[in-house]
Scaffold this active site. Structure first.
Site: not given
Ligand SMILES: [Zn+2]
Length: 439
Positions: A177, A377
């Site tokens: 991402h 994360e």
């Molecule tokens: Zn991500």
């Protein structure tokens, strides 16, 4: 008259430049932290996310979400605040002008990464150039590897660190991402530590495994997030209508489109027209398969939320070795917290954050049967979100490195990651013991 024409010309040029030359600015874009308390409030936010693509949901309004981060343009602020007020939804302004934080992100202007400088976000050219440098500096140990090519023709470049043959592998995937800049930054730091740290434990794990490391698995998106639009998440392939980009972490061929992804090409979590429709996921997965049986540990790096996620994203039913994976993960996150007190939550994707399928770790776990698979994360919990201040790059990276050492240590304690030469040695020990006993 002539002056008027010249100034009109300059004015028009100015407008044209604003449209075409300037990178998109987020002046007075407000970042909201919303605290939904009831199911009705959650479903309201879900509807907003689905229907109002002007609002940028930085986290998903999932059942039991402790908070939901939403970025709003100045134009949409009032209506969003009205909705929240009307529905008695608690919220606070995390950042009143996200552009100020973007301006504070130190982005190295040089195309070279500077040794030891971990307070800077680097552009793709700098990272790729650095990977090449490593192969020269540590020749015989580091080789440049390619996980395929992006839609715009950029290589998915990585490095393999290997101190000898017949070792099991650890695979690190970063930057799928593109707006999650802390991911490639942390992955680069880990790479550097594995090669140059004087710490005995780091040197040992560097030597015990083959490390396959790809800091930027979505290079087109990463470049776009630097050059044009800071908040870009997907790849850059034109899809349907005027839409561009597929969410590469919803495009893997495992329960594709089952949960937490969108069929709307304009959405940030658009899963694509089919599983592995994108050159990046197709080629990277082919690369992973080529070494699949070697991989003992797969780590994927994202931001943000301070979570350590375990497959699968479509169900809260535990995977076969879920309790081991959870135990190892929790131990590692405890170690992560020691240095700076950063707290993580560990759990299965579906229970810890949301039902989300088509991500890389589910595919790696199911298809390649990799024993231990985790998704980080990274920092933070919404104060800055994707725009993590550059002074947090080093501490984030250091605590993450601490946790990786503990992951490997705990895994070994539970009998994982002991294959290759180490297992050979322990089998030999067992045979010797057996013989001694028999005698
Ligand atoms: Zn991500």
């Amino acid at each position: 008259m002539e002056m008027k024409i010249i100034s009109l010309f300059l004015y028009l040029m100015g407008i044209l430049c604003l449209v075409y030359c300037e990178k998109f600015r987020f002046d007075n874009y407000t970042l909201y932290k919303i605290y939904p308390k009831t199911e009705i409030q959650i479903s309201l936010l879900q509807k907003l996310q689905e229907n109002d693509l002007n609002l940028d949901f930085w986290t998903d309004p999932v059942p039991n979400a402790k908070y939901v981060m939403v970025l709003s343009s100045p134009k949409n602020k009032e209506s969003l605040e009205n909705i929240m007020n009307k529905n008695a939804m608690a919220f606070e302004v995390a950042q009143s002008n996200i552009q100020e934080s973007i301006d504070k992100e130190l982005v190295a202007s040089s195309t070279r990464m500077i040794d030891g400088r971990w307070n800077t976000y680097y552009k793709l050219d700098a990272i790729y150039g650095w990977l090449d440098t490593l192969a020269t500096r540590y020749s015989g140990v580091v080789t440049v590897i390619y996980g395929g090519t992006s839609y715009e023709g950029r290589p998915i470049k990585g490095v393999k660190i290997s101190h000898g043959p017949n070792k099991k592998a650890i695979f690190i995937e970063g930057g799928i991402h593109s707006r999650e800049w802390i991911s490639p930054a942390t992955v680069n730091y880990i790479t550097n530590e594995l090669l140059s740290s004087k710490d005995d434990k780091i040197q040992a794990v560097a030597r015990d495994f083959d490390w396959y490391i790809f800091p930027v698995t979505n290079p087109d998106g990463y470049v776009w997030s630097h050059e044009e639009f800071r908040m870009w998440r997907k790849n850059r392939r034109p899809t349907i209508g005027n839409s561009i980009g597929v969410d590469l972490n919803r495009n893997w061929n495992n329960n594709w489109l089952a949960q937490g992804s969108s069929t709307n090409p304009a959405s940030d979590s658009y899963a694509g027209p089919g599983p592995f429709s994108e050159p990046e996921t197709r080629s990277l997965s082919t690369f992973i398969s080529s070494i699949g049986d070697k991989i003992d540990l797969y780590l994927s790096f994202h931001s943000f939320g301070q979570l350590l996620l375990i497959p699968f994203g479509n169900t809260t039913e535990p995977i076969a070795n879920y309790h081991d994976a959870l135990h190892i993960g929790k131990k590692a996150m405890k170690t992560l917290s020691v240095r700076f007190g950063t707290q993580y939550v560990t759990g299965n994707i579906a229970e810890a954050i949301y039902l989300a399928t088509g991500g890389s770790i589910d595919w790696v776990k199911e298809r390649e049967q990799v024993p231990l698979v985790y998704c980080y994360e990274l920092r933070d919990r919404g104060t800055h979100g994707f725009v993590l201040p550059p002074e947090q790059i080093l501490p984030t990276s250091q605590e993450t490195m601490d946790s990786i050492l503990e992951l490997i240590h705990e895994a070994r304690e539970l009998g994982y990651m002991n294959s290759g030469s180490t297992v050979g040695a322990s089998i030999l020990m067992m045979i010797l013991l057996l013989i001694t006993n028999l005698l």
